[in-house]
Write a protein that holds these residues in place. Structure first.
Motif, PDB file in Angstrom:
ATOM      1  N   LEU A 145      -4.647 -34.145 -28.110  1.00  0.00           N
ATOM      2  CA  LEU A 145      -5.936 -34.578 -27.259  1.00  0.00           C
ATOM      3  C   LEU A 145      -7.156 -33.820 -27.265  1.00  0.00           C
ATOM      4  CD1 LEU A 145      -4.560 -35.126 -23.559  1.00  0.00           C
ATOM      5  CD2 LEU A 145      -4.905 -37.127 -25.626  1.00  0.00           C
ATOM      6  N   GLU A 146      -7.010 -32.702 -28.656  1.00  0.00           N
ATOM      7  CA  GLU A 146      -8.179 -32.321 -28.643  1.00  0.00           C
ATOM      8  C   GLU A 146      -8.969 -33.122 -29.994  1.00  0.00           C
ATOM      9  OE1 GLU A 146      -8.094 -27.780 -28.340  1.00  0.00           O
ATOM     10  OE2 GLU A 146      -8.258 -27.956 -26.912  1.00  0.00           O
ATOM     11  N   SER A 147      -8.326 -33.589 -30.588  1.00  0.00           N
ATOM     12  CA  SER A 147      -8.201 -33.628 -31.931  1.00  0.00           C
ATOM     13  C   SER A 147      -8.438 -35.135 -32.071  1.00  0.00           C
ATOM     14  CB  SER A 147      -6.198 -33.780 -32.756  1.00  0.00           C
ATOM     15  OG  SER A 147      -5.212 -34.978 -32.542  1.00  0.00           O
ATOM     16  N   VAL A 148      -8.451 -36.062 -30.721  1.00  0.00           N
ATOM     17  CA  VAL A 148      -9.382 -37.208 -30.953  1.00  0.00           C
ATOM     18  C   VAL A 148     -10.889 -37.196 -30.283  1.00  0.00           C
ATOM     19  CG1 VAL A 148      -8.475 -39.649 -29.586  1.00  0.00           C
ATOM     20  CG2 VAL A 148      -6.906 -37.720 -30.962  1.00  0.00           C
ATOM     21  N   SER A 149     -11.210 -37.940 -30.675  1.00  0.00           N
ATOM     22  CA  SER A 149     -12.648 -38.428 -30.659  1.00  0.00           C
ATOM     23  C   SER A 149     -12.619 -39.353 -29.756  1.00  0.00           C
ATOM     24  CB  SER A 149     -13.751 -37.447 -31.360  1.00  0.00           C
ATOM     25  OG  SER A 149     -13.854 -38.795 -32.321  1.00  0.00           O
ATOM     26  N   LEU A 150     -13.721 -39.898 -29.342  1.00  0.00           N
ATOM     27  CA  LEU A 150     -14.298 -40.880 -28.871  1.00  0.00           C
ATOM     28  C   LEU A 150     -14.481 -42.307 -29.483  1.00  0.00           C
ATOM     29  CD1 LEU A 150     -16.240 -40.487 -25.741  1.00  0.00           C
ATOM     30  CD2 LEU A 150     -14.392 -40.799 -25.522  1.00  0.00           C
ATOM     31  N   ILE A 171       5.062 -36.349 -27.245  1.00  0.00           N
ATOM     32  CA  ILE A 171       5.632 -35.249 -26.518  1.00  0.00           C
ATOM     33  C   ILE A 171       7.823 -35.070 -26.336  1.00  0.00           C
ATOM     34  CG2 ILE A 171       6.188 -34.795 -23.548  1.00  0.00           C
ATOM     35  CD1 ILE A 171       3.384 -35.416 -23.463  1.00  0.00           C
ATOM     36  N   GLU A 172       7.628 -37.066 -26.696  1.00  0.00           N
ATOM     37  CA  GLU A 172       8.765 -36.421 -26.658  1.00  0.00           C
ATOM     38  C   GLU A 172       9.735 -36.285 -27.835  1.00  0.00           C
ATOM     39  OE1 GLU A 172      11.472 -40.356 -24.970  1.00  0.00           O
ATOM     40  OE2 GLU A 172       9.951 -40.116 -24.603  1.00  0.00           O
ATOM     41  N   GLY A 173       9.246 -36.665 -29.137  1.00  0.00           N
ATOM     42  CA  GLY A 173       9.114 -35.156 -30.209  1.00  0.00           C
ATOM     43  C   GLY A 173       9.440 -33.866 -29.512  1.00  0.00           C
ATOM     44  N   TYR A 174       8.470 -33.302 -29.664  1.00  0.00           N
ATOM     45  CA  TYR A 174       8.710 -31.641 -29.381  1.00  0.00           C
ATOM     46  C   TYR A 174       9.619 -31.653 -28.360  1.00  0.00           C
ATOM     47  CZ  TYR A 174       8.027 -27.737 -27.333  1.00  0.00           C
ATOM     48  OH  TYR A 174       8.118 -26.304 -26.833  1.00  0.00           O
ATOM     49  N   LEU A 175      10.377 -32.372 -27.260  1.00  0.00           N
ATOM     50  CA  LEU A 175      11.154 -31.999 -26.145  1.00  0.00           C
ATOM     51  C   LEU A 175      12.742 -32.664 -26.937  1.00  0.00           C
ATOM     52  CD1 LEU A 175       9.632 -33.333 -22.515  1.00  0.00           C
ATOM     53  CD2 LEU A 175       9.821 -30.817 -23.610  1.00  0.00           C
ATOM     54  N   GLU A 176      12.897 -33.762 -27.595  1.00  0.00           N
ATOM     55  CA  GLU A 176      14.131 -33.876 -28.587  1.00  0.00           C
ATOM     56  C   GLU A 176      13.580 -32.471 -29.589  1.00  0.00           C
ATOM     57  OE1 GLU A 176      13.650 -36.965 -30.271  1.00  0.00           O
ATOM     58  OE2 GLU A 176      13.555 -38.753 -28.510  1.00  0.00           O
ATOM     59  N   SER A 177      13.798 -32.004 -30.026  1.00  0.00           N
ATOM     60  CA  SER A 177      13.639 -30.560 -31.135  1.00  0.00           C
ATOM     61  C   SER A 177      14.230 -29.662 -30.217  1.00  0.00           C
ATOM     62  CB  SER A 177      12.227 -30.431 -31.511  1.00  0.00           C
ATOM     63  OG  SER A 177      11.534 -29.537 -31.218  1.00  0.00           O
ATOM     64  N   VAL A 178      14.431 -29.392 -29.069  1.00  0.00           N
ATOM     65  CA  VAL A 178      14.631 -27.968 -28.585  1.00  0.00           C
ATOM     66  C   VAL A 178      15.832 -28.135 -27.480  1.00  0.00           C
ATOM     67  CG1 VAL A 178      14.289 -26.916 -26.278  1.00  0.00           C
ATOM     68  CG2 VAL A 178      11.943 -27.321 -27.733  1.00  0.00           C
ATOM     69  N   LEU A 235       9.001 -22.665 -22.557  1.00  0.00           N
ATOM     70  CA  LEU A 235       9.248 -24.106 -23.618  1.00  0.00           C
ATOM     71  C   LEU A 235       7.732 -25.300 -22.538  1.00  0.00           C
ATOM     72  CD1 LEU A 235      10.526 -26.821 -24.082  1.00  0.00           C
ATOM     73  CD2 LEU A 235      11.366 -27.031 -21.969  1.00  0.00           C
ATOM     74  N   TRP A 236       7.206 -24.708 -21.378  1.00  0.00           N
ATOM     75  CA  TRP A 236       6.590 -25.423 -20.640  1.00  0.00           C
ATOM     76  C   TRP A 236       5.293 -25.485 -21.879  1.00  0.00           C
ATOM     77  CZ3 TRP A 236       9.037 -29.373 -19.264  1.00  0.00           C
ATOM     78  CH2 TRP A 236      10.469 -29.749 -18.706  1.00  0.00           C
ATOM     79  N   GLU A 237       5.473 -23.656 -22.093  1.00  0.00           N
ATOM     80  CA  GLU A 237       4.192 -23.537 -22.317  1.00  0.00           C
ATOM     81  C   GLU A 237       3.148 -24.215 -24.146  1.00  0.00           C
ATOM     82  OE1 GLU A 237       2.136 -19.362 -20.057  1.00  0.00           O
ATOM     83  OE2 GLU A 237       3.029 -18.932 -22.600  1.00  0.00           O
ATOM     84  N   ASP A 238       4.762 -23.856 -24.211  1.00  0.00           N
ATOM     85  CA  ASP A 238       3.869 -24.528 -25.740  1.00  0.00           C
ATOM     86  C   ASP A 238       3.745 -26.209 -25.889  1.00  0.00           C
ATOM     87  OD1 ASP A 238       4.857 -22.211 -26.640  1.00  0.00           O
ATOM     88  OD2 ASP A 238       6.684 -22.967 -27.301  1.00  0.00           O
ATOM     89  N   LEU A 239       4.795 -26.573 -24.348  1.00  0.00           N
ATOM     90  CA  LEU A 239       4.020 -28.258 -24.435  1.00  0.00           C
ATOM     91  C   LEU A 239       2.286 -27.924 -23.922  1.00  0.00           C
ATOM     92  CD1 LEU A 239       5.676 -31.154 -24.584  1.00  0.00           C
ATOM     93  CD2 LEU A 239       6.008 -31.020 -22.057  1.00  0.00           C
ATOM     94  N   GLU A 240       2.618 -27.585 -23.377  1.00  0.00           N
ATOM     95  CA  GLU A 240       1.415 -28.005 -22.982  1.00  0.00           C
ATOM     96  C   GLU A 240       0.147 -27.403 -24.284  1.00  0.00           C
ATOM     97  OE1 GLU A 240      -2.062 -27.810 -19.367  1.00  0.00           O
ATOM     98  OE2 GLU A 240       0.959 -27.973 -19.757  1.00  0.00           O
ATOM     99  N   LEU A 274       1.075 -28.272 -27.203  1.00  0.00           N
ATOM    100  CA  LEU A 274       1.009 -29.361 -28.447  1.00  0.00           C
ATOM    101  C   LEU A 274      -0.323 -30.384 -27.499  1.00  0.00           C
ATOM    102  CD1 LEU A 274       2.705 -30.279 -30.318  1.00  0.00           C
ATOM    103  CD2 LEU A 274       3.688 -31.747 -28.643  1.00  0.00           C
ATOM    104  N   ILE A 275       0.257 -30.711 -26.411  1.00  0.00           N
ATOM    105  CA  ILE A 275      -0.356 -31.680 -25.624  1.00  0.00           C
ATOM    106  C   ILE A 275      -1.646 -31.487 -26.155  1.00  0.00           C
ATOM    107  CG2 ILE A 275      -1.001 -33.259 -23.310  1.00  0.00           C
ATOM    108  CD1 ILE A 275       1.704 -32.667 -23.267  1.00  0.00           C
TER     109      ILE A 275
END
Lengths: 149, 149
Positions: free
Chosen positions: A124-129, B120-127, A112-117, A119-120
């Motif tokens: 954050l990698e998808s957003v540039s300055l 994040i909230e969306g993910y944790l709500e989905s599990v 669970l935590w690994e997948d959340l990681e 995802l996050i």
DNA sequence: TAATACCCGAGTAATACAGTCAACTATTAA
DNA sequence: TTAATAGTTGACTGTATTACTCGGGTATTA
């Protein structure tokens, strides 16, 4: 992913440079004024950003910090990784922690935590300055065209 | 979303109940043993879970805690919200903080943190607890069929 | 009625966070 | 050459949070 105010300050400061001083050196004192951040605190943050090769410093009058590379190439995840040591949500990965100790019933929530990681980090990698400067950083939530590591 | 080890313990404990004692009352001391968590600490955590109507307590011999509702209906986000007071990544929302102070250049990264929060909230709500017990909690990353609030 | 198991408030050690302070060094413009 | 500028560095500090521990208490049931 650790999300402290240090990380937020770092992102704010980098976006500030990208917006107000893309090519010329930018004084920390100006960023401090515009973003309402303690100058000394900014110095600490930029030391780390420099170590991670996200900025280059120029001393003396007219000096300051410049972005190393284009604002389109610098991702939010780069900035946060540079200033926040720990990048893990879960204690499961390093075996020394109390989670996932290898007991008969090992941590049921590891994945669970690994997948959340993932995802996050993906977000954050998808957003540039550059995305933050122009304000269209919603592509992830709408299109979600990122590669999962 | 605040992700402390208290929140992780809470999720672990709830999954433990869902796995080992779905309908009969489950003693905290058993959970403490299985999950390697301090009993007194678990007591504090379950007080909050009870206040949020996620579990029901039964005193006396043969007592313990039972899930209130089905394990398919209890989401990870419910559990974490119950034990971790603050649920905000960003200080921007409450006007008292140093971010988004309404200066001429207001927090350029406000939307970034807000969107991250939603993600994040969306993910944790989905599990659900059930997902964690059976181990198929990857639907979010693959299908992503959740509603964004 | 005694054992069990939850209830509850207070306290505490460790850590991290946010920020300060003081002094130093390199660079540049006058 | 000199003075001002601006980054460099390390140590230090107060505060808050976290992650617990401790010591009783109370309801329930066998």
């Amino acid at each position: 992913m650790k999300l402290s105010s240090k990380g937020r300050y770092a992102v704010m400061a980098m976006v500030d440079i990208a917006k107000y001083a893309e090519d010329k050196p930018c004084k920390l004192s100006n960023i401090a004024l515009r973003q309402n951040i303690s100058l000394h605190y900014l110095e600490q943050i930029f030391l780390k950003l420099k170590k991670s090769n996200l900025v280059r410093s120029h001393r003396g009058p007219g000096g300051g910090y410049k972005l190393l590379g284009s604002k389109k190439d610098i991702k939010v995840s780069d900035v946060i990784s540079a200033v926040d040591e720990s990048i893990k949500t879960t204690g499961c990965n390093n075996s020394a922690t109390s989670f996932c100790t290898g007991k008969n019933v090992r941590c049921l929530t590891h994945d669970l935590w690994e997948d959340l990681e993932i995802l996050i980090e993906g977000y954050l990698e998808s957003v540039s300055l550059h995305d933050l400067v122009v304000g269209n950083k919603n592509s992830f939530l709408e299109e979600r065209n990122y590669e999962q590591s």
